[in-house]
Design an enzyme around this catalytic site. Sequence first.
Site, PDB file in Angstrom:
ATOM      1  N   LYS A 280      -4.569  -2.512  -1.088  1.00 53.24           N
ATOM      2  CA  LYS A 280      -3.904  -3.241  -0.010  1.00 53.24           C
ATOM      3  C   LYS A 280      -4.158  -4.734  -0.180  1.00 53.24           C
ATOM      4  O   LYS A 280      -5.251  -5.122  -0.599  1.00 53.24           O
ATOM      5  CB  LYS A 280      -4.495  -2.832   1.351  1.00 53.24           C
ATOM      6  CG  LYS A 280      -4.100  -1.452   1.834  1.00 53.24           C
ATOM      7  CD  LYS A 280      -4.660  -1.220   3.238  1.00 53.24           C
ATOM      8  CE  LYS A 280      -4.373   0.185   3.737  1.00 53.24           C
ATOM      9  NZ  LYS A 280      -2.945   0.457   3.962  1.00 53.24           N
ATOM     10  N   ARG A 354      -3.196  11.650   4.461  1.00 56.27           N
ATOM     11  CA  ARG A 354      -2.567  12.976   4.404  1.00 56.27           C
ATOM     12  C   ARG A 354      -3.312  13.897   3.441  1.00 56.27           C
ATOM     13  O   ARG A 354      -3.320  15.119   3.613  1.00 56.27           O
ATOM     14  CB  ARG A 354      -1.089  12.826   4.025  1.00 56.27           C
ATOM     15  CG  ARG A 354      -0.863  12.202   2.692  1.00 56.27           C
ATOM     16  CD  ARG A 354       0.558  11.689   2.513  1.00 56.27           C
ATOM     17  NE  ARG A 354       0.778  10.414   3.223  1.00 56.27           N
ATOM     18  CZ  ARG A 354       1.944   9.775   3.233  1.00 56.27           C
ATOM     19  NH1 ARG A 354       2.994  10.282   2.591  1.00 56.27           N
ATOM     20  NH2 ARG A 354       2.069   8.641   3.878  1.00 56.27           N
TER      21      ARG A 354
END
Length: 497
Positions: A280, A354
Amino acid sequence: MQIDFSTASLKDVSSDWLIVGLSFVSSEGSGAKVSSLESQLDEVTGGAIGRLRSRGDFKGKLAELMPLYDLPGLKASRVLLVGLGTLTELILPKLQRACAASLRKVAEQASVSVAVALPEGELAGKSKADIIETLTSAAVVAGVSQGMYKQEATRYPIKQLTVLSATSDQLTQAATHGQIIGESINIVRELVNRGPHDIYPATFADRASQLAAEYGISCEVFDEKRLADEKMFSMLGVARGSTQPARMVMLEYKGGNPDQPHIALVGKGVTFDSGGYSLKPTDGMLTMKCDMAGAATALGAIIAAARMNLPVNVRAYLGLVENMVSGNAYKLGEVLTARNGVTIEVCNTDAEGRLVLADVLCYAVDQGAESLVDLATLTGACVIALGEDYVGLFSNNDDLAMHIQTAASEAGELVWRMPMDDSFNDQLKADVADCKNVGTRWGGAITAAKFLEKFVSGKPWAHLDIAGPAYITTGKAYREGGATGVMVKTLVELLAK
Ligand code: BES
Ligand code: MN
Ligand code: ZN
């Protein structure tokens, strides 16, 4: 915080602060009907309120505040007028805002006593119990600021809250429930606000065990070896890049009939999300200590359920990892095998939540959960779609989805259901494995939910994407920047029903 009820008249209240909720009156509306509470305050203060109104100094807009000192005719030395807006439009989230704004103001001083008067019987469509629960939870939350690492406190727990109302068993219980909800929200806020040097999988698990022991909830912690024995290699893949080993915490509260099935709360607990090799940028990484908010919320909710002795069986499963970069970190193109055997091609290491939830959901299903609700700061796409106020709801079961929507509306929290058509599955098709862990840019919150659905074996399941409201960047008068504890109240409402 000590809570009591009193039917004393306004002039006899001797608290440090007297908070009085007043409705909106427009500047042209000089003849507009004011509440009986307002007339009463005006009368005992020799017309002080009427003069404020006629000069247009206080309109009564939602969460508008006006502190008044040494008013004549009152024992209380400080009065705080708080605007409630138009009473017929005063839905629960609005009442919550007015309570939060005013109670935060009085909590700027240490150990104050506060009495609160709201227009009796004039708040449309809300039960007295709901109003009192909202008020007491807001008072507990208001007493704790977000600045936990500051040398000097900016707010202090309120010492005593007096509700100016007659009481009953039901209202006393509502006050206690509100207090418990507020304390659970504060646990979530604290865990989420703590930095990643402070909260990582092992320390989060320790804190959960300690809280579980305190509230009589059973708790078990899986270390990495046990996670490997349980074939949770999707979650372990994410954890591999960190020097902090993964944990899974399981909590169980049995308030229902022993042979009644249980509902599972599953939380994403990424204690820091750097993105991994799909790193990121600084701005995106800045707030990623908040990526364990789902796990913190599941913990807060089961604690509240236990403390309220709700007649339900609940389990909470917290998947705790740190998503980091190192020579050992998981890589793009790598294939992970989840607990249920599904193979996953890693196409973006930043879609890690996830991968954690996949294994934890499988585990919860294998333990016999009748239905599952997961909570996760899962996607930026959900924040793009719904903003920072709404939680995204995704479900394979209309009944469960409806129950959550009803619970949210009763809790005064904002939830919006999103579509989950099977066509979104196409984006997750892979050449080398059963599926990829990401789709395209479009509908990113939905493809994330479709990915999770592969791990619930068709059980009734709902996914709450709390990426927007769990940790907010723009503070408002009624809600400061940082962790919010969103969904604790909704989950409690859901479990209670
Ligand atoms: N933890 C983030 C999602 C997030 C974003 C939470 C903003 C709170 C605020 C999640 O792990 C993530 O990085 N998701 C990616 C998914 C993408 C790679 C498919 C995202 O949203 O960009
Ligand atoms: Mn990520
Ligand atoms: Zn994440």
